[in-house]
Design a protein around this motif. Structure first.
Motif, PDB file in Angstrom:
ATOM      1  N   LEU A  16       0.797  -1.230   0.000  1.00 32.62           N
ATOM      2  CA  LEU A  16       0.000   0.000   0.000  1.00 32.62           C
ATOM      3  C   LEU A  16       0.829   1.279   0.000  1.00 32.62           C
ATOM      4  O   LEU A  16       0.548   2.193  -0.785  1.00 32.62           O
ATOM      5  CB  LEU A  16      -0.982  -0.007   1.181  1.00 32.62           C
ATOM      6  N   PRO A  17       1.844   1.433   0.865  1.00 36.18           N
ATOM      7  CA  PRO A  17       2.611   2.689   0.832  1.00 36.18           C
ATOM      8  C   PRO A  17       3.261   2.957  -0.522  1.00 36.18           C
ATOM      9  O   PRO A  17       3.203   4.084  -1.044  1.00 36.18           O
ATOM     10  CB  PRO A  17       3.666   2.467   1.927  1.00 36.18           C
ATOM     11  N   GLU A  18       3.862   1.923  -1.119  1.00 33.90           N
ATOM     12  CA  GLU A  18       4.516   2.092  -2.414  1.00 33.90           C
ATOM     13  C   GLU A  18       3.502   2.420  -3.504  1.00 33.90           C
ATOM     14  O   GLU A  18       3.738   3.289  -4.351  1.00 33.90           O
ATOM     15  CB  GLU A  18       5.289   0.821  -2.759  1.00 33.90           C
ATOM     16  N   LEU A  19       2.359   1.741  -3.495  1.00 32.79           N
ATOM     17  CA  LEU A  19       1.340   1.961  -4.515  1.00 32.79           C
ATOM     18  C   LEU A  19       0.765   3.368  -4.429  1.00 32.79           C
ATOM     19  O   LEU A  19       0.645   4.065  -5.444  1.00 32.79           O
ATOM     20  CB  LEU A  19       0.218   0.928  -4.368  1.00 32.79           C
ATOM     21  N   GLY A  42     -12.127  -6.399   4.676  1.00 35.60           N
ATOM     22  CA  GLY A  42     -12.033  -7.236   5.869  1.00 35.60           C
ATOM     23  C   GLY A  42     -10.661  -7.849   6.078  1.00 35.60           C
ATOM     24  O   GLY A  42     -10.563  -9.019   6.482  1.00 35.60           O
ATOM     25  N   SER A  43      -9.587  -7.091   5.835  1.00 36.79           N
ATOM     26  CA  SER A  43      -8.223  -7.622   6.002  1.00 36.79           C
ATOM     27  C   SER A  43      -7.973  -8.066   7.439  1.00 36.79           C
ATOM     28  O   SER A  43      -8.478  -7.468   8.395  1.00 36.79           O
ATOM     29  CB  SER A  43      -7.195  -6.561   5.605  1.00 36.79           C
ATOM     30  N   THR A  44      -7.168  -9.102   7.564  1.00 36.77           N
ATOM     31  CA  THR A  44      -6.809  -9.617   8.891  1.00 36.77           C
ATOM     32  C   THR A  44      -5.394  -9.208   9.292  1.00 36.77           C
ATOM     33  O   THR A  44      -4.930  -9.577  10.370  1.00 36.77           O
ATOM     34  CB  THR A  44      -6.929 -11.152   8.912  1.00 36.77           C
ATOM     35  N   ASP A  45      -4.682  -8.466   8.428  1.00 30.07           N
ATOM     36  CA  ASP A  45      -3.359  -7.963   8.777  1.00 30.07           C
ATOM     37  C   ASP A  45      -3.499  -6.492   9.192  1.00 30.07           C
ATOM     38  O   ASP A  45      -4.563  -6.066   9.644  1.00 30.07           O
ATOM     39  CB  ASP A  45      -2.386  -8.154   7.608  1.00 30.07           C
ATOM     40  N   THR A  46      -2.482  -5.714   9.032  1.00 30.90           N
ATOM     41  CA  THR A  46      -2.519  -4.308   9.468  1.00 30.90           C
ATOM     42  C   THR A  46      -2.834  -3.348   8.321  1.00 30.90           C
ATOM     43  O   THR A  46      -2.484  -2.164   8.383  1.00 30.90           O
ATOM     44  CB  THR A  46      -1.158  -3.922  10.087  1.00 30.90           C
ATOM     45  N   SER A  47      -3.502  -3.832   7.287  1.00 29.04           N
ATOM     46  CA  SER A  47      -3.802  -2.983   6.138  1.00 29.04           C
ATOM     47  C   SER A  47      -4.567  -1.720   6.535  1.00 29.04           C
ATOM     48  O   SER A  47      -4.273  -0.621   6.048  1.00 29.04           O
ATOM     49  CB  SER A  47      -4.603  -3.767   5.096  1.00 29.04           C
ATOM     50  N   TRP A  48      -5.554  -1.846   7.411  1.00 30.66           N
ATOM     51  CA  TRP A  48      -6.344  -0.667   7.790  1.00 30.66           C
ATOM     52  C   TRP A  48      -5.506   0.345   8.559  1.00 30.66           C
ATOM     53  O   TRP A  48      -5.655   1.557   8.360  1.00 30.66           O
ATOM     54  CB  TRP A  48      -7.553  -1.087   8.605  1.00 30.66           C
ATOM     55  N   ALA A  93      -4.355  -3.936  -5.718  1.00 30.91           N
ATOM     56  CA  ALA A  93      -3.446  -3.367  -4.732  1.00 30.91           C
ATOM     57  C   ALA A  93      -2.112  -4.090  -4.651  1.00 30.91           C
ATOM     58  O   ALA A  93      -1.274  -3.748  -3.825  1.00 30.91           O
ATOM     59  CB  ALA A  93      -4.117  -3.375  -3.355  1.00 30.91           C
ATOM     60  N   ASP A  94      -1.887  -5.084  -5.502  1.00 29.86           N
ATOM     61  CA  ASP A  94      -0.706  -5.930  -5.361  1.00 29.86           C
ATOM     62  C   ASP A  94       0.491  -5.469  -6.189  1.00 29.86           C
ATOM     63  O   ASP A  94       1.479  -6.195  -6.338  1.00 29.86           O
ATOM     64  CB  ASP A  94      -1.048  -7.370  -5.738  1.00 29.86           C
ATOM     65  N   LEU A  95       0.388  -4.249  -6.767  1.00 31.37           N
ATOM     66  CA  LEU A  95       1.461  -3.660  -7.579  1.00 31.37           C
ATOM     67  C   LEU A  95       1.682  -4.369  -8.911  1.00 31.37           C
ATOM     68  O   LEU A  95       2.680  -4.108  -9.590  1.00 31.37           O
ATOM     69  CB  LEU A  95       2.795  -3.624  -6.800  1.00 31.37           C
ATOM     70  N   GLN A  96       0.763  -5.245  -9.309  1.00 30.95           N
ATOM     71  CA  GLN A  96       0.873  -5.858 -10.622  1.00 30.95           C
ATOM     72  C   GLN A  96       0.301  -4.955 -11.708  1.00 30.95           C
ATOM     73  O   GLN A  96       0.582  -5.144 -12.889  1.00 30.95           O
ATOM     74  CB  GLN A  96       0.181  -7.222 -10.634  1.00 30.95           C
TER      75      GLN A  96
END
Length: 312
Positions: A16-19, A42-48, A93-96
């Protein structure tokens, strides 16, 4: 506002920061008035938490967080509702997907007057287990929809504002937004070859089941697009035809019984075929009535529990 960039995401904390920085550089270099809408599915990591931090330093960034994972279609639909730009860009969001494609996509919408421009990842950095089924489904979708696109499922797309405000995306219909747009009356659909980058962080969030779901979704779209506003035309016509076939068989058996008087009607297998046809035909006819009622009471099919919002 010139451009809204909608990015659905699920567990993409690293990219996210790079994108977002990349998108901002492109927008500022081209002097676009823009907004970035990040939809956390509904991410389960620290995305929010990452989105909150990015929003503090970038006033053009907005966020939506779902209470649970609803899927990419739900995320796009909420992003479409919130978008304020005259041109709406969607990307993964995966930079692809490369933000460097945004200026040309914008030009094709504003100058060439396309309603929708879909990216075509002509050279892909995916394994054969993804590329071969993808080509098959793209070919089938081309034939069935009449839309000449090579890559219906490419996340990088550009839309005129009135397109995204006129359609609804639900279930897992995000793969076939061009088909939905066409059935909604938007006919000028274009394509642009775009760069497909190798995944830099994480792993793909989609499994093999997406191919089965994709085919079922296509069948749903084709049916809803043609008969969504008039289901009785489909079920009623089919039911009438099946009922009529059964009725004709019964008439034939009745005439044969009284003309020759050599057998009982119920002794012949064709009698039961006629009976089933009459019953099934009547049921299909009643299904048409029920479908008409359902289409008039489906206003909540795009209702989602949004847990938090930023600047929305």
């Amino acid at each position: 506002m010139d451009i809204s960039v909608i990015i659905p995401l699920f567990n993409e904390e690293e990219s996210l920061p790079e994108l977002c920085a990349w998108i901002s550089r492109v927008m500022e270099a081209n002097r676009f008035d823009y907004e970035i809408i990040l939809v956390d599915d509904g991410s389960t990591d620290t995305s929010w938490q990452v989105i909150q931090q990015l929003a503090e330093s970038n006033p053009c960034l907005k966020g939506i967080r779902f209470q649970r994972n609803y899927g990419k279609s739900a995320a796009l639909n909420e992003g479409f509702r919130a978008a304020k730009g005259e041109v709406v860009i969607t990307m993964d969001a995966d930079l692809q997907d490369s933000p460097d494609e945004i200026p040309e996509l914008y030009r094709m919408i504003t100058e060439e007057q396309y309603d929708l421009v879909s990216g075509w990842k002509k050279q892909r950095h995916d394994p054969l287990s993804k590329t071969i089924p993808s080509r098959f489904f793209n070919g089938v979708t081309q034939k069935m929809s009449g839309i000449r696109l090579h890559d219906f499922n490419c996340g990088l797309k550009a839309y005129r504002r009135r397109v995204i405000k006129s359609i609804e995306v639900y279930g897992e219909m995000h793969r076939y937004i061009p088909v939905i747009a066409k059935w909604s009356g938007f006919r000028k659909i274009g394509e642009k070859v775009v760069e497909h980058r190798a995944r830099k962080y994480g792993i793909s969030k989609f499994g093999l089941e997406r191919f089965i779901n994709g085919f079922l979704d296509l069948m749903s779209i084709m049916f809803v697009g043609r008969f969504g506003k008039k289901p009785m035309h489909f079920f009623g016509s089919l039911g009438t035809l099946v009922f009529f076939i059964g009725f004709c068989i019964c008439v034939y058996l009745g005439i044969a019984k009284f003309a020759f008087q050599q057998y009982n009607m119920t002794d012949r297998p064709i009698f039961y075929i006629a009976l089933v046809s009459i019953i099934v035909g009547a049921q299909l006819f009643l299904t048409g009535f029920l479908a008409e009622l359902v289409t008039r009471n489906a206003a909540e099919r795009n209702h989602y529990l949004v847990e938090e919002r930023i600047r929305l």
